[in-house]
Scaffold this motif. Structure first.
Motif, short mmCIF file in Angstrom:
data_model
loop_
_atom_site.label_atom_id
_atom_site.label_comp_id
_atom_site.label_asym_id
_atom_site.label_seq_id
_atom_site.Cartn_x
_atom_site.Cartn_y
_atom_site.Cartn_z
N ASP A 198 -5.71 -8.91 3.13
CA ASP A 198 -5.82 -9.89 2.04
C ASP A 198 -6.17 -9.22 0.72
OD1 ASP A 198 -5.16 -12.10 3.58
OD2 ASP A 198 -7.24 -12.71 3.92
N LYS A 199 -7.15 -8.31 0.75
CA LYS A 199 -7.55 -7.62 -0.48
C LYS A 199 -6.43 -6.75 -1.03
CE LYS A 199 -12.51 -7.64 0.23
NZ LYS A 199 -13.74 -6.84 0.34
N LEU A 200 -5.71 -6.07 -0.14
CA LEU A 200 -4.59 -5.25 -0.59
C LEU A 200 -3.50 -6.13 -1.20
CD1 LEU A 200 -3.13 -2.56 -0.90
CD2 LEU A 200 -2.36 -2.79 1.48
N GLY A 201 -3.23 -7.27 -0.57
CA GLY A 201 -2.23 -8.19 -1.11
C GLY A 201 -2.58 -8.67 -2.50
N VAL A 202 -3.85 -9.02 -2.71
CA VAL A 202 -4.29 -9.46 -4.04
C VAL A 202 -4.18 -8.31 -5.04
CG1 VAL A 202 -6.29 -10.26 -5.36
CG2 VAL A 202 -5.78 -11.31 -3.16
N ALA A 203 -4.58 -7.11 -4.63
CA ALA A 203 -4.51 -5.95 -5.53
C ALA A 203 -3.07 -5.66 -5.94
CB ALA A 203 -5.13 -4.72 -4.86
N LEU A 204 -2.13 -5.74 -4.99
CA LEU A 204 -0.72 -5.51 -5.32
C LEU A 204 -0.19 -6.60 -6.25
CD1 LEU A 204 0.52 -4.42 -1.78
CD2 LEU A 204 0.52 -2.98 -3.84
N GLU A 205 -0.49 -7.83 -5.98
CA GLU A 205 0.00 -8.92 -6.82
C GLU A 205 -0.56 -8.87 -8.22
OE1 GLU A 205 -0.78 -12.52 -4.63
OE2 GLU A 205 0.52 -11.87 -2.99
N ASN A 206 -1.81 -8.41 -8.36
CA ASN A 206 -2.46 -8.34 -9.67
C ASN A 206 -2.29 -6.99 -10.34
OD1 ASN A 206 -3.44 -10.99 -9.53
ND2 ASN A 206 -5.22 -10.34 -8.36
N LYS A 207 -1.48 -6.12 -9.73
CA LYS A 207 -1.24 -4.77 -10.26
C LYS A 207 -2.56 -4.02 -10.49
CE LYS A 207 2.94 -6.37 -12.55
NZ LYS A 207 2.77 -7.80 -12.43
N ALA A 208 -3.49 -4.22 -9.57
CA ALA A 208 -4.81 -3.58 -9.67
C ALA A 208 -4.87 -2.28 -8.88
CB ALA A 208 -5.88 -4.55 -9.16
N ILE A 209 -3.74 -1.86 -8.35
CA ILE A 209 -3.67 -0.63 -7.58
C ILE A 209 -2.36 0.07 -7.95
CG2 ILE A 209 -2.60 -1.76 -5.58
CD1 ILE A 209 -4.25 0.15 -3.81
N GLY A 210 -2.40 1.38 -7.98
CA GLY A 210 -1.19 2.16 -8.22
C GLY A 210 -0.86 2.93 -6.96
N ILE A 211 0.37 2.83 -6.51
CA ILE A 211 0.77 3.52 -5.29
C ILE A 211 1.87 4.53 -5.60
CG2 ILE A 211 0.08 1.64 -3.75
CD1 ILE A 211 3.00 0.75 -3.62
N LEU A 212 1.92 5.54 -4.76
CA LEU A 212 2.92 6.58 -4.94
C LEU A 212 4.30 6.12 -4.46
CD1 LEU A 212 0.87 9.62 -3.64
CD2 LEU A 212 1.37 9.02 -6.01
N ARG A 213 5.31 6.74 -5.00
CA ARG A 213 6.68 6.50 -4.53
C ARG A 213 6.89 7.37 -3.28
NH1 ARG A 213 10.66 3.93 -6.64
NH2 ARG A 213 9.85 3.95 -8.76
N ASP A 214 6.28 6.93 -2.21
CA ASP A 214 6.33 7.63 -0.94
C ASP A 214 7.07 6.71 0.04
OD1 ASP A 214 4.73 9.79 0.93
OD2 ASP A 214 4.96 7.86 1.92
N GLU A 215 8.20 7.16 0.52
CA GLU A 215 9.07 6.28 1.32
C GLU A 215 8.40 5.77 2.59
OE1 GLU A 215 11.74 4.67 0.30
OE2 GLU A 215 11.32 5.72 -1.57
N GLU A 216 7.61 6.61 3.23
CA GLU A 216 6.92 6.15 4.45
C GLU A 216 5.91 5.05 4.10
OE1 GLU A 216 4.67 7.96 8.36
OE2 GLU A 216 5.74 9.31 7.01
N LEU A 217 5.16 5.24 3.04
CA LEU A 217 4.21 4.22 2.59
C LEU A 217 4.92 2.93 2.21
CD1 LEU A 217 1.40 3.25 1.62
CD2 LEU A 217 1.95 4.34 -0.58
N LEU A 218 5.97 3.06 1.40
CA LEU A 218 6.69 1.87 0.94
C LEU A 218 7.32 1.11 2.11
CD1 LEU A 218 8.28 3.31 -2.32
CD2 LEU A 218 6.29 1.79 -2.11
N THR A 219 7.83 1.83 3.08
CA THR A 219 8.40 1.18 4.26
C THR A 219 7.32 0.42 5.02
OG1 THR A 219 10.12 2.85 4.48
CG2 THR A 219 9.59 1.60 6.48
#
Length: 171
Positions: free
Chosen positions: A147-168
């Motif tokens: 839930d916290k990760l979902g909120v962080a992603l929706e609010n652009k409160a986290i920056g993630i790498l362009r890592d294909e395994e992570l994105l998948t």
């Protein structure tokens, strides 16, 4: 039955999916995707290495696709690096992580302690000077983390790498 102020508070603190289903009582229209806003959080440039780095470690069994993962974020919530591996013995895993800790000197290290995690945690604690915080993953804690990760992603409160395994995994 809920005031407009309470609804707005839930909208800000719940992920879009949780808000839609639990507060608005609506069915999801997104084909079951758990996270939204992933693409908007991908960092275009590597995150800054600064003095305030945080490590999260999830131990894997080393079998099949079960990786040990070390994730590093800075104090801005930007991912600095992510390392996956399942080709090391338990001793090699701990030694590799010790090298990462010595190189980046994180101010906080959080390690999963479920199952085999306690054994690795004991090995790691004997080799580093930093205090290690342990966590146990349960169904309840996993739901809260998601839930916290979902909120962080929706609010652009986290920056993630362009890592294909992570994105998948996130998709």
């Amino acid at each position: 039955m809920i005031s407009a102020e309470q609804i707005e508070q839930y909208r800000r603190t719940y992920s879009k999916n949780k808000f839609t289903t639990e507060i608005m009582g609506q069915f999801l229209q997104n084909d079951g995707a758990l996270f939204t806003g992933i693409e908007d959080c991908i960092l275009e440039h590597p995150a800054d290495l600064e003095s305030n780095l945080y490590f999260g470690i999830d131990w894997g069994s080393g079998n099949g696709q079960d990786n040990t993962v070390v994730c590093c974020l800075n104090s801005e919530g930007e991912m600095v690096f992510i390392r996956y591996f399942n080709d090391k013995t338990p001793t090699e895993q701990v030694e590799y992580i010790v090298e990462l800790i010595e190189k980046y000197n994180p101010i906080k290290i959080t390690v999963e302690s479920n199952s085999i995690g306690n054994i690795y945690l004991d090995m790691l604690q004997g080799k580093v000077k930093q205090r290690i915080t342990k966590f146990t993953t349960t169904n309840d804690s996993k739901n809260k983390i998601i839930d916290k990760l979902g909120v962080a992603l929706e609010n652009k409160a986290i920056g993630i790498l362009r890592d294909e395994e992570l994105l998948t995994e996130l998709r």
